[in-house]
Write a protein that holds these residues in place. Structure first.
Motif, mmCIF file in Angstrom:
data_model
loop_
_atom_site.group_PDB
_atom_site.id
_atom_site.type_symbol
_atom_site.label_atom_id
_atom_site.label_comp_id
_atom_site.label_asym_id
_atom_site.label_seq_id
_atom_site.Cartn_x
_atom_site.Cartn_y
_atom_site.Cartn_z
ATOM 1 N N SER A 11 98.371 4.445 -11.669
ATOM 2 C CA SER A 11 99.612 3.860 -12.159
ATOM 3 C C SER A 11 100.581 4.959 -12.559
ATOM 4 O O SER A 11 100.220 5.879 -13.302
ATOM 5 C CB SER A 11 99.325 2.965 -13.376
ATOM 6 N N ASN A 12 101.802 4.868 -12.060
ATOM 7 C CA ASN A 12 102.864 5.759 -12.518
ATOM 8 C C ASN A 12 102.493 7.230 -12.300
ATOM 9 O O ASN A 12 102.826 8.095 -13.107
ATOM 10 C CB ASN A 12 103.163 5.486 -13.999
ATOM 11 N N SER A 16 95.495 5.038 -15.230
ATOM 12 C CA SER A 16 95.559 4.184 -16.409
ATOM 13 C C SER A 16 94.212 3.511 -16.611
ATOM 14 O O SER A 16 93.397 3.419 -15.685
ATOM 15 C CB SER A 16 96.650 3.123 -16.253
ATOM 16 N N PRO A 61 95.778 -4.164 -19.078
ATOM 17 C CA PRO A 61 96.054 -2.723 -19.063
ATOM 18 C C PRO A 61 96.198 -2.195 -20.486
ATOM 19 O O PRO A 61 96.696 -2.899 -21.370
ATOM 20 C CB PRO A 61 97.381 -2.626 -18.300
ATOM 21 N N LYS A 89 105.777 0.468 -15.689
ATOM 22 C CA LYS A 89 105.068 1.050 -14.550
ATOM 23 C C LYS A 89 103.556 0.870 -14.691
ATOM 24 O O LYS A 89 102.854 0.621 -13.709
ATOM 25 C CB LYS A 89 105.439 2.523 -14.409
ATOM 26 N N ASP A 90 103.056 0.995 -15.928
ATOM 27 C CA ASP A 90 101.632 0.756 -16.154
ATOM 28 C C ASP A 90 101.266 -0.690 -15.828
ATOM 29 O O ASP A 90 100.229 -0.960 -15.212
ATOM 30 C CB ASP A 90 101.255 1.062 -17.603
ATOM 31 N N SER A 92 102.886 -2.676 -13.774
ATOM 32 C CA SER A 92 102.988 -2.859 -12.328
ATOM 33 C C SER A 92 101.782 -2.261 -11.616
ATOM 34 O O SER A 92 101.299 -2.805 -10.612
ATOM 35 C CB SER A 92 104.279 -2.219 -11.807
ATOM 36 N N GLY A 93 101.261 -1.131 -12.138
ATOM 37 C CA GLY A 93 100.044 -0.559 -11.584
ATOM 38 C C GLY A 93 98.868 -1.506 -11.731
ATOM 39 O O GLY A 93 98.037 -1.634 -10.816
ATOM 40 N N ALA A 94 98.808 -2.188 -12.871
ATOM 41 C CA ALA A 94 97.747 -3.177 -13.087
ATOM 42 C C ALA A 94 97.886 -4.348 -12.121
ATOM 43 O O ALA A 94 96.886 -4.862 -11.596
ATOM 44 C CB ALA A 94 97.781 -3.670 -14.533
ATOM 45 N N ASP A 96 99.240 -4.250 -9.083
ATOM 46 C CA ASP A 96 98.820 -3.799 -7.759
ATOM 47 C C ASP A 96 97.297 -3.662 -7.672
ATOM 48 O O ASP A 96 96.685 -4.018 -6.655
ATOM 49 C CB ASP A 96 99.482 -2.460 -7.432
ATOM 50 N N HIS A 97 96.689 -3.150 -8.740
ATOM 51 C CA HIS A 97 95.230 -3.004 -8.745
ATOM 52 C C HIS A 97 94.548 -4.363 -8.652
ATOM 53 O O HIS A 97 93.597 -4.536 -7.873
ATOM 54 C CB HIS A 97 94.794 -2.278 -10.012
#
Length: 233
Positions: A11-12, A16, A61, A89-90, A92-94, A96-97
């Motif tokens: 993430s980012n 994360s 997250p 961003k964190d 959004s990373g979660a 996507d994951h």
């Protein structure tokens, strides 16, 4: 009860961490859970476990990157120091994951946030657009200027206490109208009488309202199922 585990995800531009709970059946719709201002504490992990117990794949997250507290002054400090862009961003990373996780059976995810996370869950929905199929805010409003929420592309459900000084009914109604005006999406906010802030949090007996908490939980489960089960992966 189902028990989850700590996980890492990109993430980012960095790694994360978060807490992931899988249902006993091994797969189900995906839901992102956003923490209160205390951090990724036991209560938030238990929310993930409860969702997994209802057939969802739940990921929370860790927006404070390992820091937690039980002291209100420290929690307020951590929240004020939180960089919203990094948190977005964190989150959004979660998203996507979780979307890429083999256990998730739906193309769109649900998102549920509490307190600080009740506001951030709306940011998550706005930043991730069509990836989010249902957003639920528990007693979350914005202290300052409301961010741009026009990117929300899903129905929104909200739960608020009538006696919540941090999210009084007039602010709740204003937020409801903002979502409708900016995003043009269905928005249903419930205001529960004789309830204050954090009424769902059963780790805080001074705030917890068992009856309203149960009602809000059942409404949340019904809302998530209705809006996610028709988005097969």
């Amino acid at each position: 009860m189902v028990k989850g585990e700590r996980v890492q995800f990109p993430s980012n531009g960095h790694q994360s961490q978060g807490y992931l709970a899988l249902p006993a059946g091994g797969s189900g719709p995906g839901v992102i859970v956003i923490q209160e201002w205390w951090g990724l504490v036991d209560h938030i992990r238990e929310v993930c476990d409860r969702l997994a117990g209802q057939g969802f794949v739940a990921l929370a997250p860790d927006l404070y990157h390992g820091e937690t507290t039980q002291e209100p002054d420290e929690a307020a400090k951590l929240m004020m120091e939180l960089d919203i862009e990094r948190a977005a961003k964190d989150m959004s990373g979660a998203v996507d994951h979780l979307q890429g996780h083999s256990a998730v059976t739906t193309s769109k995810l649900g998102a549920v946030g509490f307190c600080m996370g009740g506001g951030l869950v709306l940011v998550l929905a706005a930043r991730n657009g069509a990836k989010i199929g249902a957003a639920v805010s528990f007693y979350g409003v914005f202290k300052g200027e409301t961010p741009d929420l026009s990117g929300i592309e899903c129905p929104v459900l909200g739960h608020f206490g009538e006696e919540d000084d941090s999210a009084p009914p007039e602010k709740v109604h204003d937020l409801e109208e903002t979502i409708r005006d900016q995003a043009g999406e269905e928005c249903t906010f419930h205001i529960y009488p004789d309830a204050g802030h954090a009424f769902y949090n059963d780790s805080r007996p001074e705030a917890h309202h068992p009856d309203h908490a149960e009602t809000a939980w059942e409404r949340t489960l019904e809302f998530l199922r209705a809006n996610l089960e028709n988005s097969p992966a």
